[in-house]
Scaffold this motif. Structure first.
Motif, PDB file in Angstrom:
ATOM      1  N   ASP A 242       0.992  -1.239   0.014  1.00 25.19           N
ATOM      2  CA  ASP A 242      -0.247   0.120   0.124  1.00 25.19           C
ATOM      3  C   ASP A 242       0.818   1.290  -0.041  1.00 25.19           C
ATOM      4  N   PHE A 243       1.805   1.250   0.990  1.00 25.07           N
ATOM      5  CA  PHE A 243       2.783   2.512   0.892  1.00 25.07           C
ATOM      6  C   PHE A 243       3.513   2.498  -0.236  1.00 25.07           C
ATOM      7  N   PHE A 244       4.179   1.414  -0.906  1.00 27.66           N
ATOM      8  CA  PHE A 244       4.789   1.440  -2.063  1.00 27.66           C
ATOM      9  C   PHE A 244       3.919   2.062  -3.222  1.00 27.66           C
ATOM     10  N   ASN A 245       2.815   1.612  -3.479  1.00 25.86           N
ATOM     11  CA  ASN A 245       1.617   2.115  -4.339  1.00 25.86           C
ATOM     12  C   ASN A 245       1.350   3.514  -4.349  1.00 25.86           C
ATOM     13  N   ASN A 246       1.308   3.994  -2.933  1.00 30.34           N
ATOM     14  CA  ASN A 246       1.013   5.592  -2.786  1.00 30.34           C
ATOM     15  C   ASN A 246       2.067   6.313  -3.243  1.00 30.34           C
ATOM     16  N   ALA A 247       3.304   5.755  -2.604  1.00 32.06           N
ATOM     17  CA  ALA A 247       4.441   6.661  -2.993  1.00 32.06           C
ATOM     18  C   ALA A 247       4.723   6.838  -4.315  1.00 32.06           C
ATOM     19  N   THR A 248       4.516   5.609  -5.113  1.00 28.97           N
ATOM     20  CA  THR A 248       4.934   5.941  -6.500  1.00 28.97           C
ATOM     21  C   THR A 248       3.992   6.611  -7.218  1.00 28.97           C
ATOM     22  N   THR A 249       2.955   7.043  -6.815  1.00 32.79           N
ATOM     23  CA  THR A 249       1.780   7.641  -7.534  1.00 32.79           C
ATOM     24  C   THR A 249       1.842   8.970  -6.969  1.00 32.79           C
ATOM     25  N   TYR A 250       2.441   9.422  -5.927  1.00 33.18           N
ATOM     26  CA  TYR A 250       2.688  10.711  -5.527  1.00 33.18           C
ATOM     27  C   TYR A 250       1.305  11.200  -4.793  1.00 33.18           C
ATOM     28  N   ALA A 251       0.670  10.257  -4.147  1.00 31.29           N
ATOM     29  CA  ALA A 251      -0.554  10.149  -3.220  1.00 31.29           C
ATOM     30  C   ALA A 251      -0.337  11.451  -2.095  1.00 31.29           C
ATOM     31  N   GLU A 252      -1.326  12.425  -2.108  1.00 28.71           N
ATOM     32  CA  GLU A 252      -1.102  13.510  -1.274  1.00 28.71           C
ATOM     33  C   GLU A 252      -0.945  12.905   0.078  1.00 28.71           C
ATOM     34  N   GLY A 253       0.121  13.597   0.846  1.00 28.43           N
ATOM     35  CA  GLY A 253       0.337  13.333   2.207  1.00 28.43           C
ATOM     36  C   GLY A 253       1.109  12.200   2.431  1.00 28.43           C
ATOM     37  N   VAL A 254       1.442  11.440   1.222  1.00 23.66           N
ATOM     38  CA  VAL A 254       2.507  10.094   1.286  1.00 23.66           C
ATOM     39  C   VAL A 254       3.644  10.466   2.089  1.00 23.66           C
ATOM     40  N   TRP A 255       4.248  11.635   1.552  1.00 23.80           N
ATOM     41  CA  TRP A 255       5.863  12.015   2.298  1.00 23.80           C
ATOM     42  C   TRP A 255       5.686  12.395   3.961  1.00 23.80           C
ATOM     43  N   ASP A 256       4.340  12.698   4.337  1.00 25.76           N
ATOM     44  CA  ASP A 256       4.236  13.078   5.880  1.00 25.76           C
ATOM     45  C   ASP A 256       3.817  11.883   6.727  1.00 25.76           C
ATOM     46  N   THR A 257       3.840  10.685   6.206  1.00 23.72           N
ATOM     47  CA  THR A 257       3.424   9.499   6.781  1.00 23.72           C
ATOM     48  C   THR A 257       4.818   8.832   7.614  1.00 23.72           C
ATOM     49  N   PRO A 258       4.447   8.006   8.786  1.00 24.88           N
ATOM     50  CA  PRO A 258       5.616   7.387   9.430  1.00 24.88           C
ATOM     51  C   PRO A 258       6.463   6.632   8.649  1.00 24.88           C
ATOM     52  N   GLU A 259       5.975   5.763   7.781  1.00 25.47           N
ATOM     53  CA  GLU A 259       6.640   5.063   6.950  1.00 25.47           C
ATOM     54  C   GLU A 259       7.677   5.935   6.068  1.00 25.47           C
ATOM     55  N   ALA A 260       7.131   6.986   5.411  1.00 20.87           N
ATOM     56  CA  ALA A 260       8.215   7.999   4.425  1.00 20.87           C
ATOM     57  C   ALA A 260       9.287   8.491   5.294  1.00 20.87           C
ATOM     58  N   LYS A 261       8.961   8.840   6.459  1.00 26.75           N
ATOM     59  CA  LYS A 261      10.004   9.455   7.494  1.00 26.75           C
ATOM     60  C   LYS A 261      11.026   8.317   7.675  1.00 26.75           C
ATOM     61  N   GLU A 262      10.535   7.282   8.245  1.00 29.41           N
ATOM     62  CA  GLU A 262      11.620   5.888   8.507  1.00 29.41           C
ATOM     63  C   GLU A 262      12.370   5.776   6.972  1.00 29.41           C
ATOM     64  N   CYS A 263      11.830   5.765   6.024  1.00 29.15           N
ATOM     65  CA  CYS A 263      12.623   5.473   4.769  1.00 29.15           C
ATOM     66  C   CYS A 263      13.729   6.628   4.713  1.00 29.15           C
ATOM     67  N   PHE A 264      13.349   7.878   4.800  1.00 28.33           N
ATOM     68  CA  PHE A 264      14.090   8.867   4.591  1.00 28.33           C
ATOM     69  C   PHE A 264      15.374   8.918   5.862  1.00 28.33           C
ATOM     70  N   ASP A 265      14.771   8.681   6.980  1.00 34.00           N
ATOM     71  CA  ASP A 265      16.009   8.341   7.873  1.00 34.00           C
ATOM     72  C   ASP A 265      17.050   7.275   7.803  1.00 34.00           C
ATOM     73  N   ILE A 266      16.379   6.114   7.339  1.00 35.74           N
ATOM     74  CA  ILE A 266      17.442   5.302   6.895  1.00 35.74           C
ATOM     75  C   ILE A 266      18.401   5.675   5.706  1.00 35.74           C
ATOM     76  N   ILE A 267      17.806   6.069   4.718  1.00 34.73           N
ATOM     77  CA  ILE A 267      19.033   6.668   3.861  1.00 34.73           C
ATOM     78  C   ILE A 267      19.681   7.641   4.283  1.00 34.73           C
ATOM     79  N   ALA A 268      19.295   8.492   5.151  1.00 34.44           N
ATOM     80  CA  ALA A 268      20.253   9.606   5.586  1.00 34.44           C
ATOM     81  C   ALA A 268      21.255   9.020   6.585  1.00 34.44           C
TER      82      ALA A 268
END
Length: 462
Positions: A242-268
């Motif tokens: 679900d998160f993968f599909n929302n992220a790859t279609t730029y769903a509104e608010g997807v980058w404000d979710t805890p899942e997105a923050k976890e991805c950004f944190d891991i890469i950083a």
């Protein structure tokens, strides 16, 4: 999404049942359609004096088996009488780009998305790729099977091959490869290290290795382009389908979710453990120097695909070196890691001068003859049975989905070109260089992703 093999088996079964359901009883024999024709054989084969131009990337597969593409082209000519002028180069965009700007297009191009110059993405954005849906119903030259019979179900139903979501296929699925983190299995055996199953274990290993050898870093990457497969797998392992599909279609608010923050944190955090020489070498000319860091034990892991073995076959390496590959670690203990299924594509420019002959060539790419030639270079196509005879490193690599990794397929959705709006690579991937060298903060990256994603969503192709 189920495990990869279950996914393939299930879709192959559906394809087979669909084919069976369409067979009607007849007392009269049906003549086989002409090679390269569509249903009923109503489309005649092009005249033998046609000459087409095929432009193919000289990747690690070509290095593993030099002349691979020429042999395929020669086999096509022998089967159809259609001559082929082959262009095969590591820097294919530089070779064919100038002539295409003047309106002189190759008939067939083998060049995947995700390259630094983004040529394929530009053709997608400009809608300059021919619709090849009818190729799926063509009879393969020299065989009685249709192209659709030779492609595993699901591989022509992803955004990688159907970028506009209109139910049509524009890019032919070619070589596929499970992507993951490659490492020196010999070093791990020597040190008695366990391959990390979670990101917490990854950070612990990084600190342990650094304490033993200050020149040994946890991570490197060939170019930022290799973070596409990495990011897709990371999003899938952190947030599921679900998160993968929302992220790859730029769903509104997807980058404000805890899942997105976890991805950004891991890469950083991973950027802070990356060998600092990486960004300077992360380009299409010097990327093998970053790959060499793993062979020299100066970086433990790097994202890559199965072509790496052929690409670095002649490179020097540390004593006892042996290739290893693992999926991206699970987000939490007990969870599954993930591996992105990288898929290269072949396509026909809308301005190709010999469209019919070009489609015959694409159809021939799925012939038994072509598949056997590609396999000599380690290039595996999504054709049933091709993985059965794999040996050595390739057998280990393609077994990654058998060993508990979830498979991620698909890519960021295509959007219309807008002045000032960067490409997916420029927005999501290239900033990793800045994270590593300290010229960009994580918050700055997140802010730019949110702004760009809003524009991408507003300009989705459809």
């Amino acid at each position: 999404m189920k495990k990869f093999l279950s996914f393939l088996i299930a879709l192959t079964l559906v394809l087979s049942l669909a084919a069976c359901g369409g067979n009607g009883a007849s007392s009269q024999p049906t003549p086989a359609p002409a090679p390269g024709s569509t249903d009923g054989g109503s489309e005649p084969a092009p005249a033998p004096d046609v000459t087409i131009t095929v432009a193919a990337l000289a990747s690690g597969y070509e290095e593993a088996y030099p002349g691979m593409w020429k042999e395929v082209c020669d086999a096509f000519t022998a089967e159809t009488g259609i001559k082929v002028e082959l262009i095969c180069d590591k820097n294919l965009e530089d070779v064919i780009g100038p002539s295409m700007q003047g309106g002189d297009f190759p008939d067939v191009i083998h060049l995947a998305t995700g390259r630094e110059k983004g040529l394929t993405e530009q053709f997608i954005k400009d809608r300059n790729i021919a619709d090849i849906t009818d190729v799926l119903s063509m009879t393969i030259p020299g065989e009685s099977a249709k192209v659709s019979d030779k492609i595993v179900g699901g591989f022509t139903d992803t955004s990688v091959t159907n970028p506009y979501g209109d139910g049509k296929t524009y890019l032919a699925p070619m070589f596929y490869s499970p992507c993951g983190l490659f490492y020196n299995a010999g070093l791990f055996a020597e040190k008695g290290w366990k391959v990390p199953a979670t990101w917490d274990e990854m950070w612990e290993l990084a600190d342990k290795a650094k304490a033993e050898d200050p020149n040994m870093y946890l991570f490197t990457y060939p170019t930022t382009g290799y973070f596409d497969a990495f990011l897709y797998a990371l999003m899938y392992s952190v947030g599921g389908a679900d998160f993968f599909n929302n992220a790859t279609t730029y769903a509104e608010g997807v980058w404000d979710t805890p899942e997105a923050k976890e991805c950004f944190d891991i890469i950083a955090k991973l950027a802070s453990y990356t060998n600092p020489v990486t960004p300077a070498q992360a380009n299409d000319q010097d990327f093998t120097q970053n790959q060499q860091l793993v062979l020299d034990n100066k970086a433990l892991f790097m994202p890559n695909g199965t072509w790496i073995v052929g690409e670095m076959a002649e490179a020097p390496r540390a004593d006892g070196f042996a290739w290893g590959m693992t999926a991206l670690p699970a987000a939490k203990a007990g969870g599954n890691g993930a591996s992105y299924c990288w898929l290269e594509q072949a396509w026909i420019p809308a301005g190709a001068p010999n469209l019919d002959a070009a489609k015959q060539f694409v159809a021939f790419l799925y012939s038994d003859k072509a598949c056997a030639i590609f396999a000599k270079g380690g290039a595996v196509q999504p054709v049933p049975g091709l993985t059965d005879n794999l040996e050595g490193d390739n057998k280990m690599f393609y077994a990654i989905y058998d060993n508990g990794a979830d498979a991620a397929m698909g890519s960021f959705a295509a959007y219309n070109a807008v002045a000032g709006l960067g490409t997916v690579r420029e927005v999501f991937l290239d900033p990793v260089n800045g994270l590593v060298n300290g010229t960009l903060t994580e918050d700055q990256w997140i802010s730019s992703v949110k702004a760009a994603s809003d524009e991408m969503r507003a300009n989705l192709m459809g």
